[in-house]
Design an enzyme around this catalytic site. Structure first.
Site, PDB file in Angstrom:
ATOM      1  N   ALA A   1       0.864  -1.178   0.000  1.00 42.11           N
ATOM      2  CA  ALA A   1       0.000   0.000   0.000  1.00 42.11           C
ATOM      3  C   ALA A   1       0.904   1.232   0.000  1.00 42.11           C
ATOM      4  CB  ALA A   1      -0.898  -0.016   1.229  1.00 42.11           C
TER       5      ALA A   1
ATOM      6  N   GLU B   1       4.423  -5.162   7.292  1.00 42.79           N
ATOM      7  CA  GLU B   1       3.632  -4.099   7.930  1.00 42.79           C
ATOM      8  C   GLU B   1       4.039  -3.833   9.366  1.00 42.79           C
ATOM      9  OE1 GLU B   1       2.402  -6.509   6.036  1.00 42.79           O
ATOM     10  OE2 GLU B   1       0.830  -5.730   4.720  1.00 42.79           O
TER      11      GLU B   1
ATOM     12  N   GLU C   1      -0.325  -9.404  -0.779  1.00 43.09           N
ATOM     13  CA  GLU C   1      -1.747  -9.735  -0.592  1.00 43.09           C
ATOM     14  C   GLU C   1      -2.491  -9.797  -1.932  1.00 43.09           C
ATOM     15  OE1 GLU C   1      -1.876  -6.543   2.297  1.00 43.09           O
ATOM     16  OE2 GLU C   1      -2.782  -7.901   3.757  1.00 43.09           O
TER      17      GLU C   1
ATOM     18  N   GLY D   1       0.678  -5.076   0.718  1.00 43.23           N
ATOM     19  CA  GLY D   1      -0.481  -5.192  -0.175  1.00 43.23           C
ATOM     20  C   GLY D   1      -0.138  -5.859  -1.498  1.00 43.23           C
TER      21      GLY D   1
HETATM   22  N1  COA Z   1       4.575   3.224  -0.657  1.00 43.51           N
HETATM   23  C1  COA Z   1       4.943   4.381  -1.214  1.00 43.51           C
HETATM   24  N2  COA Z   1       6.120   4.566  -1.854  1.00 43.51           N
HETATM   25  C2  COA Z   1       6.927   3.507  -1.948  1.00 43.51           C
HETATM   26  C3  COA Z   1       6.608   2.259  -1.388  1.00 43.51           C
HETATM   27  C4  COA Z   1       5.354   2.136  -0.733  1.00 43.51           C
HETATM   28  N3  COA Z   1       4.950   0.985  -0.203  1.00 43.51           N
HETATM   29  N4  COA Z   1       7.641   1.415  -1.616  1.00 43.51           N
HETATM   30  C5  COA Z   1       8.559   2.118  -2.315  1.00 43.51           C
HETATM   31  N5  COA Z   1       8.143   3.372  -2.498  1.00 43.51           N
HETATM   32  C6  COA Z   1       8.831   4.476  -3.194  1.00 43.51           C
HETATM   33  C7  COA Z   1       9.977   5.023  -2.369  1.00 43.51           C
HETATM   34  O1  COA Z   1       9.503   5.978  -1.421  1.00 43.51           O
HETATM   35  C8  COA Z   1      10.822   5.637  -3.455  1.00 43.51           C
HETATM   36  O2  COA Z   1      10.228   6.874  -3.860  1.00 43.51           O
HETATM   37  P1  COA Z   1      11.159   8.179  -4.093  1.00 43.51           P
HETATM   38  O3  COA Z   1      12.110   7.769  -5.197  1.00 43.51           O
HETATM   39  O4  COA Z   1      10.184   9.218  -4.504  1.00 43.51           O
HETATM   40  O5  COA Z   1      11.855   8.423  -2.801  1.00 43.51           O
HETATM   41  C9  COA Z   1      10.654   4.669  -4.626  1.00 43.51           C
HETATM   42  O6  COA Z   1       9.463   3.969  -4.370  1.00 43.51           O
HETATM   43  C10 COA Z   1      11.797   3.662  -4.726  1.00 43.51           C
HETATM   44  O7  COA Z   1      11.895   2.992  -3.473  1.00 43.51           O
HETATM   45  P2  COA Z   1      13.284   2.856  -2.649  1.00 43.51           P
HETATM   46  O8  COA Z   1      12.923   2.630  -1.227  1.00 43.51           O
HETATM   47  O9  COA Z   1      14.168   4.020  -2.960  1.00 43.51           O
HETATM   48  O10 COA Z   1      13.890   1.556  -3.326  1.00 43.51           O
HETATM   49  P3  COA Z   1      14.926   0.556  -2.660  1.00 43.51           P
HETATM   50  O11 COA Z   1      15.406  -0.320  -3.751  1.00 43.51           O
HETATM   51  O12 COA Z   1      15.951   1.280  -1.872  1.00 43.51           O
HETATM   52  O13 COA Z   1      14.069  -0.320  -1.607  1.00 43.51           O
HETATM   53  C11 COA Z   1      12.152  -1.595  -0.912  1.00 43.51           C
HETATM   54  C12 COA Z   1      13.054  -1.186  -2.096  1.00 43.51           C
HETATM   55  C13 COA Z   1      10.980  -2.393  -1.508  1.00 43.51           C
HETATM   56  C14 COA Z   1      12.957  -2.484   0.044  1.00 43.51           C
HETATM   57  C15 COA Z   1      11.654  -0.347  -0.179  1.00 43.51           C
HETATM   58  O14 COA Z   1      11.126   0.551  -1.142  1.00 43.51           O
HETATM   59  C16 COA Z   1      10.601  -0.610   0.842  1.00 43.51           C
HETATM   60  O15 COA Z   1      10.887  -1.125   1.905  1.00 43.51           O
HETATM   61  N6  COA Z   1       9.317  -0.260   0.538  1.00 43.51           N
HETATM   62  C17 COA Z   1       8.228  -0.383   1.451  1.00 43.51           C
HETATM   63  C18 COA Z   1       7.777  -1.806   1.573  1.00 43.51           C
HETATM   64  C19 COA Z   1       6.659  -1.919   2.597  1.00 43.51           C
HETATM   65  O16 COA Z   1       6.852  -1.711   3.785  1.00 43.51           O
HETATM   66  N7  COA Z   1       5.461  -2.271   2.123  1.00 43.51           N
HETATM   67  C20 COA Z   1       4.316  -2.425   2.962  1.00 43.51           C
HETATM   68  C21 COA Z   1       3.542  -1.174   3.022  1.00 43.51           C
HETATM   69  S1  COA Z   1       2.104  -1.343   4.065  1.00 43.51           S
END
Ligand code: COA
Length: 260
Positions: free
Chosen positions: A66, A134, A114, A111
């Protein structure tokens, strides 16, 4: 209809939905969820669409969860409403009556995982990663993860993933039964499509009722589920497709199903 956050292509009976926010790792914001709902309605309603593939744009993510920027603004009531909307869309896909296969091309987190869980089958590229992170954010899964993950992989492994927030790779996801198959990234879409087209070559009414019996039956008692199965078995006995399938076998030829 064109979408802002999805690509929706239909080719020879197969709809491919591609979540298209690669700069945000295809995070599922409210707009994506609303458009996914419309896409799910189309899959269910349009007769020419016989099955669907869901994937993510780019090479990095299926969907990284999400949209955290939107979650950061929510209070208790809109938080609950968001969870209910997401759950409803995933349920729409799950009960659309046609096979839906996830082609997981990268991160499937929160999500995103999911969404993959709500699909009937999951094919993962070798680069895919799965998790329910989460709890690291102080929230719990809200789009069905606490319900579908234990049904799929068992309570102990589901709790391990949900309580630790751990990310697992595609091979581990396959080992625990979270995905059906792991394939090289370059063959993800062709292999997913081949699997789906193989299903679409089967009796369409039989596929529809088998899906329904499994999806609905899992929430029933054994006796209720068995009755549902027997009712479907009887219903199919009244179809031209059953006659054609059995006759074709006896005549040693390929069946020609009409969905009648
Ligand atoms: N919601 C909103 N934005 C997200 C996102 C999410 N769930 N996951 C990634 N993004 C965005 C980042 O903020 C970033 O945006 P920006 O370039 O404007 O700063 C872009 O996507 C790239 O992500 P980034 O974190 O820089 O990539 P990474 O390769 O360093 O890390 C992940 C990849 C997947 C490990 C990391 O993005 C992450 O942990 N995301 C969240 C996962 C999560 O907790 N999901 C459950 C949500 S309830």
């Amino acid at each position: 209809m064109a979408y802002d956050t999805l690509q929706f292509d239909v080719r020879d009976g197969v709809a491919t939905i591609t979540i298209n926010r690669p700069d945000k790792l295809n995070a599922l914001n409210d707009h994506v969820i609303a458009e996914l709902s419309d896409a799910a309605t189309r899959i269910a309603a349009v007769p020419e669409i016989r099955g669907a593939i869901i994937t993510g744009a780019g090479t990095k993510a299926f969907a990284a969860g999400a949209d955290i920027a939107e979650l950061a603004l929510q209070g208790p009531f809109d938080g609950k409403a968001r969870a209910l909307r997401g759950q409803a869309v995933l349920r729409q896909l799950e009960t659309c009556g046609k096979p839906v296969v996830a082609a997981v091309n990268g991160f499937a987190l929160g999500g995103g995982c999911e969404l993959a869980l709500a699909c009937h089958l999951r094919i993962a590229s070798e680069t895919a990663k799965f998790g329910q992170p989460e709890v690291k954010l102080g929230i719990a899964p809200g789009y069905g993860g606490t319900q579908r993950l234990p049904r799929l992989v068992g309570k102990a492994i589901a709790l391990q993933l949900i309580l630790t927030g751990a990310t697992i790779d595609a091979q581990e996801a396959h080992r625990i039964g979270l995905v059906n198959k792991v394939v090289p990234a370059a063959s993800l879409i062709p292999e997913t499509e081949a699997l789906l087209r193989g299903i679409l070559a089967m009796g369409p009414l039989a596929v529809r009722l088998a899906l329904e019996a499994v999806e609905r039956g899992l929430d029933m008692s054994l006796d209720e589920g068995l009755l549902l199965e027997a009712n479907h078995f009887g219903l199919l006995a009244g179809t031209r497709d059953m006659k054609e399938g059995l006759t074709a076998f006896l005549e040693k030829r390929a069946p020609k199903f009409e969905g009648q």
